[in-house]
Scaffold this active site. Structure first.
Site, PDB file in Angstrom:
ATOM      1  N   ARG A  63       0.778  -1.164   0.083  1.00 31.44           N
ATOM      2  CA  ARG A  63      -0.089  -0.205   0.117  1.00 31.44           C
ATOM      3  C   ARG A  63       0.751   1.371   0.119  1.00 31.44           C
ATOM      4  O   ARG A  63       1.786   1.318   1.054  1.00 31.44           O
ATOM      5  CB  ARG A  63      -0.915   0.021   1.082  1.00 31.44           C
ATOM      6  CG  ARG A  63      -1.801   1.354   1.450  1.00 31.44           C
ATOM      7  CD  ARG A  63      -2.881   1.265   2.535  1.00 31.44           C
ATOM      8  NE  ARG A  63      -3.855   0.629   1.831  1.00 31.44           N
ATOM      9  CZ  ARG A  63      -5.009   0.679   2.504  1.00 31.44           C
ATOM     10  NH1 ARG A  63      -5.240   1.591   3.559  1.00 31.44           N
ATOM     11  NH2 ARG A  63      -6.062  -0.075   1.882  1.00 31.44           N
ATOM     12  N   HIS A  83      -7.620   0.960  -6.078  1.00 32.09           N
ATOM     13  CA  HIS A  83      -7.895   0.077  -4.969  1.00 32.09           C
ATOM     14  C   HIS A  83      -8.551  -1.073  -5.226  1.00 32.09           C
ATOM     15  O   HIS A  83      -9.847  -1.357  -4.864  1.00 32.09           O
ATOM     16  CB  HIS A  83      -8.730   0.894  -3.886  1.00 32.09           C
ATOM     17  CG  HIS A  83      -8.666   0.174  -2.304  1.00 32.09           C
ATOM     18  ND1 HIS A  83      -7.934  -0.806  -2.034  1.00 32.09           N
ATOM     19  CD2 HIS A  83      -9.231   0.516  -1.388  1.00 32.09           C
ATOM     20  CE1 HIS A  83      -7.910  -1.199  -1.031  1.00 32.09           C
ATOM     21  NE2 HIS A  83      -8.827  -0.410  -0.513  1.00 32.09           N
ATOM     22  N   GLN A 107     -10.308  -3.794  -2.654  1.00 34.34           N
ATOM     23  CA  GLN A 107     -11.631  -3.369  -2.413  1.00 34.34           C
ATOM     24  C   GLN A 107     -12.815  -3.762  -3.060  1.00 34.34           C
ATOM     25  O   GLN A 107     -13.826  -4.194  -2.929  1.00 34.34           O
ATOM     26  CB  GLN A 107     -11.874  -1.864  -1.961  1.00 34.34           C
ATOM     27  CG  GLN A 107     -13.065  -1.435  -1.662  1.00 34.34           C
ATOM     28  CD  GLN A 107     -13.367  -1.891  -0.042  1.00 34.34           C
ATOM     29  OE1 GLN A 107     -12.340  -2.087   0.852  1.00 34.34           O
ATOM     30  NE2 GLN A 107     -14.357  -2.379   0.169  1.00 34.34           N
ATOM     31  N   ASP A 138     -17.213   7.501  -1.272  1.00 38.19           N
ATOM     32  CA  ASP A 138     -15.788   7.401  -0.454  1.00 38.19           C
ATOM     33  C   ASP A 138     -15.528   8.647   0.253  1.00 38.19           C
ATOM     34  O   ASP A 138     -16.407   9.568   0.002  1.00 38.19           O
ATOM     35  CB  ASP A 138     -14.693   6.981  -1.408  1.00 38.19           C
ATOM     36  CG  ASP A 138     -13.345   6.444  -0.544  1.00 38.19           C
ATOM     37  OD1 ASP A 138     -13.428   6.490   0.453  1.00 38.19           O
ATOM     38  OD2 ASP A 138     -12.401   6.348  -1.298  1.00 38.19           O
ATOM     39  N   CYS A 194     -16.349   1.902   1.043  1.00 40.41           N
ATOM     40  CA  CYS A 194     -15.268   1.026   1.387  1.00 40.41           C
ATOM     41  C   CYS A 194     -14.653   1.116   2.916  1.00 40.41           C
ATOM     42  O   CYS A 194     -14.089   0.380   3.499  1.00 40.41           O
ATOM     43  CB  CYS A 194     -13.969   1.469   0.438  1.00 40.41           C
ATOM     44  SG  CYS A 194     -13.475   2.989   0.612  1.00 40.41           S
ATOM     45  N   ARG A 254     -13.851  -8.399   3.077  1.00 43.87           N
ATOM     46  CA  ARG A 254     -12.158  -8.072   2.567  1.00 43.87           C
ATOM     47  C   ARG A 254     -11.631  -9.252   2.956  1.00 43.87           C
ATOM     48  O   ARG A 254     -10.565  -9.672   2.292  1.00 43.87           O
ATOM     49  CB  ARG A 254     -11.797  -7.000   3.094  1.00 43.87           C
ATOM     50  CG  ARG A 254     -12.403  -5.582   2.642  1.00 43.87           C
ATOM     51  CD  ARG A 254     -11.987  -5.078   1.222  1.00 43.87           C
ATOM     52  NE  ARG A 254     -10.477  -5.387   1.087  1.00 43.87           N
ATOM     53  CZ  ARG A 254      -9.669  -4.440   1.472  1.00 43.87           C
ATOM     54  NH1 ARG A 254      -9.957  -3.349   1.683  1.00 43.87           N
ATOM     55  NH2 ARG A 254      -8.343  -4.537   1.233  1.00 43.87           N
TER      56      ARG A 254
END
Ligand code: CP
Ligand code: NVA
Length: 304
Positions: free
Chosen positions: A105, A132, A135, A220, A260, A288
């Site tokens: 990340r 991402h 996700q 988001d 998310c 996840r």
């Protein structure tokens, strides 16, 4: 020698593989509910490089490795040579001689490319400023569980044209759903990503047009990691892009809401929606774990 499969973005998998990972995640979720022990990752090790904060991603990957008999090593940039400027290409050459899979990340997507280019084991993008993809596996699993299919569904993205929005565009192209996006002027998604996904994407001036008749509504945070210096400015510019009950009601009556997480109640979403009857954010977050297991299994399967 078999080709190493990386997961730098969703474009590294095709439709069949995407569905396969989702269906495997659903099966693994059921197995785990039934108490079945799965040690398919016995003696396997994952290196987890974090240059940005995380709760879900770290816990999902670490738990995925541990519960399937493997091991994960958390490498924070603060406490490793990565934070002191060691080249990522050198890091890749070192780590890939010791571990079976690497997750990163980071801020700059080119670092994922650099790591993958120099790694002899699979590299997973666990979030960059651009994408991402991990996700989206969980989001699509949630949609599939809730609606039974993904193709042809209508999805609304309202808010910042950020890494999550870019990954929704990739998913729309691969899985063939219709994505309606509404962002403030100047906060549109990545141009190249948009150009690739244009057949499945509609840009809407008004959030209400984007949400109308959708099966899934998502958003988001207004300020992603790395954009903190714009936080106050964004709060003003994004005001009309909040998912509140009034806006959410323009979607289908059985539409689901996803986020998310982490979320900022009162900014991009109202409590009434995120904590309401149609929200599936906890299921999405828990997925996840299952999609992380399925993804690791997929990337380590040399027959792919
Ligand atoms: N959604 C997500 O990636 O959460 P974290 O930042 O907590 O990992
Ligand atoms: N767009 C957000 C996602 C966090 C999971 C960020 O990049 O900070």
């Amino acid at each position: 020698m078999t080709k190493v499969r990386h997961f730098k973005s969703l474009l590294d998998i095709n439709k069949k593989e995407f569905i396969r990972i989702i269906e495997r995640a659903i099966a693994l979720k059921q197995e785990s509910k039934n108490g079945k022990i799965n040690d398919a990752l016995k003696n396997k090790t994952m290196a987890m490089i974090f240059k940005k904060n995380s709760t879900r991603t770290r816990v999902a990957f670490e738990t995925a490795m541990f519960s399937m008999g493997g091991h994960a090593i958390f490498l924070s940039s603060d406490t490793t040579q990565i934070g002191r400027g060691e080249d990522l290409s050198d890091t890749a050459k070192v780590l890939s001689g010791m571990v079976d899979i690497i997750m990163i990340r980071t801020h700059d997507h080119s670092e994922v490319e650099e790591l993958a280019k120099n790694s002899t084991v699979p590299v997973i993008n666990a979030l960059t400023e651009k994408f991402h993809p991990c996700q989206l596996l969980a989001d699509m699993q949630t949609l599939y569980e809730e609606k039974g299919s993904i193709e042809g569904k209508k999805i609304a993205w309202v808010g910042d044209g950020c890494n999550m929005c870019n990954s929704y565009i990739n998913a729309a192209k691969i899985l063939n759903f219709h994505l309606k996006i509404s962002t403030p002027y100047g906060f549109e998604p990545d141009k190249a990503t948009l150009a690739l996904g244009k057949e499945n994407v509609e840009l809407c001036d008004l959030p209400g047009t984007a949400v109308e008749d959708c099966d899934l509504v998502t958003t988001d945070v207004w300020t992603s990691m790395g954009d903190e210096n714009e936080s106050e400015k964004r709060k003003n510019l994004f005001k009309g892009y909040q998912i509140n009950q009034n806006l959410f009601e323009k979607a289908k009556s059985d539409a689901i809401f996803l986020h998310c997480l982490p979320a900022h109640r009162g900014e991009e979403v109202e409590t009434e929606v995120i904590d309401g009857a149609n929200s599936r954010v906890w299921q999405q977050a828990h997925n996840r774990l299952h999609t992380s297991k399925a993804l690791i299994e997929f990337l380590l399967d040399e027959s792919n």
